[in-house]
Design a protein around this motif. Structure first.
Motif, PDB file in Angstrom:
ATOM      1  N   ALA A  13       0.833  -1.193   0.000  1.00 53.74           N
ATOM      2  CA  ALA A  13       0.000   0.000   0.000  1.00 53.74           C
ATOM      3  C   ALA A  13       0.876   1.255   0.000  1.00 53.74           C
ATOM      4  CB  ALA A  13      -0.929   0.001   1.214  1.00 53.74           C
ATOM      5  N   GLY A  14       0.491   2.205  -0.823  1.00 49.81           N
ATOM      6  CA  GLY A  14       1.273   3.430  -0.968  1.00 49.81           C
ATOM      7  C   GLY A  14       2.274   3.372  -2.100  1.00 49.81           C
ATOM      8  N   ARG A  65      -4.578   9.976  -8.313  1.00 46.62           N
ATOM      9  CA  ARG A  65      -3.642   8.883  -8.023  1.00 46.62           C
ATOM     10  C   ARG A  65      -3.143   8.190  -9.295  1.00 46.62           C
ATOM     11  NH1 ARG A  65      -5.240   4.457  -5.237  1.00 46.62           N
ATOM     12  NH2 ARG A  65      -7.385   4.539  -6.004  1.00 46.62           N
ATOM     13  N   SER A  83       0.134   5.788  -5.152  1.00 45.59           N
ATOM     14  CA  SER A  83      -0.612   5.757  -3.880  1.00 45.59           C
ATOM     15  C   SER A  83      -1.622   4.617  -3.867  1.00 45.59           C
ATOM     16  CB  SER A  83      -1.323   7.098  -3.659  1.00 45.59           C
ATOM     17  OG  SER A  83      -0.405   8.167  -3.647  1.00 45.59           O
ATOM     18  N   LYS A  85      -3.862   1.442  -3.039  1.00 47.30           N
ATOM     19  CA  LYS A  85      -4.574   1.012  -1.840  1.00 47.30           C
ATOM     20  C   LYS A  85      -4.957  -0.455  -1.988  1.00 47.30           C
ATOM     21  CE  LYS A  85      -6.754   5.587  -1.631  1.00 47.30           C
ATOM     22  NZ  LYS A  85      -8.058   6.308  -1.599  1.00 47.30           N
ATOM     23  N   PRO A  86      -5.172  -1.151  -0.886  1.00 45.05           N
ATOM     24  CA  PRO A  86      -5.596  -2.558  -0.988  1.00 45.05           C
ATOM     25  C   PRO A  86      -6.851  -2.721  -1.826  1.00 45.05           C
ATOM     26  CG  PRO A  86      -4.879  -2.082   1.239  1.00 45.05           C
ATOM     27  CD  PRO A  86      -4.871  -0.771   0.511  1.00 45.05           C
ATOM     28  N   GLU A  87      -7.737  -1.748  -1.807  1.00 42.15           N
ATOM     29  CA  GLU A  87      -8.972  -1.850  -2.592  1.00 42.15           C
ATOM     30  C   GLU A  87      -8.734  -1.682  -4.094  1.00 42.15           C
ATOM     31  OE1 GLU A  87      -8.398   0.109   0.069  1.00 42.15           O
ATOM     32  OE2 GLU A  87      -9.407   2.065  -0.134  1.00 42.15           O
ATOM     33  N   ASP A  88      -7.516  -1.359  -4.490  1.00 48.97           N
ATOM     34  CA  ASP A  88      -7.183  -1.323  -5.911  1.00 48.97           C
ATOM     35  C   ASP A  88      -6.844  -2.713  -6.449  1.00 48.97           C
ATOM     36  OD1 ASP A  88      -5.458   1.757  -5.305  1.00 48.97           O
ATOM     37  OD2 ASP A  88      -7.417   1.510  -6.258  1.00 48.97           O
ATOM     38  N   VAL A 125      -2.424  -5.336  -4.077  1.00 50.01           N
ATOM     39  CA  VAL A 125      -1.878  -4.339  -3.158  1.00 50.01           C
ATOM     40  C   VAL A 125      -2.040  -4.862  -1.744  1.00 50.01           C
ATOM     41  CG1 VAL A 125      -1.904  -1.938  -2.411  1.00 50.01           C
ATOM     42  CG2 VAL A 125      -2.551  -2.528  -4.767  1.00 50.01           C
ATOM     43  N   SER A 127      -1.668  -4.688   2.425  1.00 48.08           N
ATOM     44  CA  SER A 127      -1.794  -3.646   3.459  1.00 48.08           C
ATOM     45  C   SER A 127      -0.648  -3.678   4.442  1.00 48.08           C
ATOM     46  CB  SER A 127      -3.124  -3.810   4.202  1.00 48.08           C
ATOM     47  OG  SER A 127      -3.188  -5.101   4.770  1.00 48.08           O
TER      48      SER A 127
END
Length: 127
Positions: A13-14, A65, A83, A85-88, A125, A127
């Motif tokens: 993440a990130g 992003r 950037s 995110k896990p939801e990506d 991705v 976390s």
């Protein structure tokens, strides 16, 4: 016509990833875009670019992003994802439209408006 997507992988993440999609053989396209599909969810629009207008379109959840760009002469489109995110996490598909231009911003987001699809590349991705 084949669309070859690459660049997926596992990232924290990130972090960032850059996806690439190339069309072969060389085919005239009006629009190229990216969609994604997470497990158990429907395919959703991510971003698209029109060669004639040269202005990108983004889903709200990636604005600021992700950046879509491309080279029309090379029939290639890129998706720079920052950037993350896990939801990506999803399989990312590239798509191309050759039947004609798109006139409405909303039409970029409709999968039925694209003529060719790639096989997808996995983006995970953590976390």
């Amino acid at each position: 016509v084949q669309l070859q997507a690459s660049g997926g992988g596992l990232v924290q993440a990130g972090g960032s990833l850059r996806l690439t999609c190339a069309v072969s053989p060389r085919t005239f396209t009006y629009v190229m875009g990216w969609f994604r599909q997470a497990p158990g969810k429907e395919r959703e629009f991510v971003a698209a670019i029109s060669w004639s207008v040269s202005s990108p379109n983004y889903a709200d959840f990636v604005k600021g992003r992700f950046i879509i760009s491309g080279d029309n002469a090379k029939n290639t489109v890129y998706l720079q994802m920052n950037s993350l995110k896990p939801e990506d996490t999803a399989v990312y598909y590239c798509a191309a439209r050759s039947r004609g231009p798109v006139y409405s911003a909303n039409d970029y987001a409709l999968a039925r408006n694209y003529d060719y699809w790639g096989q997808g590349t996995q983006v995970t991705v953590s976390s």
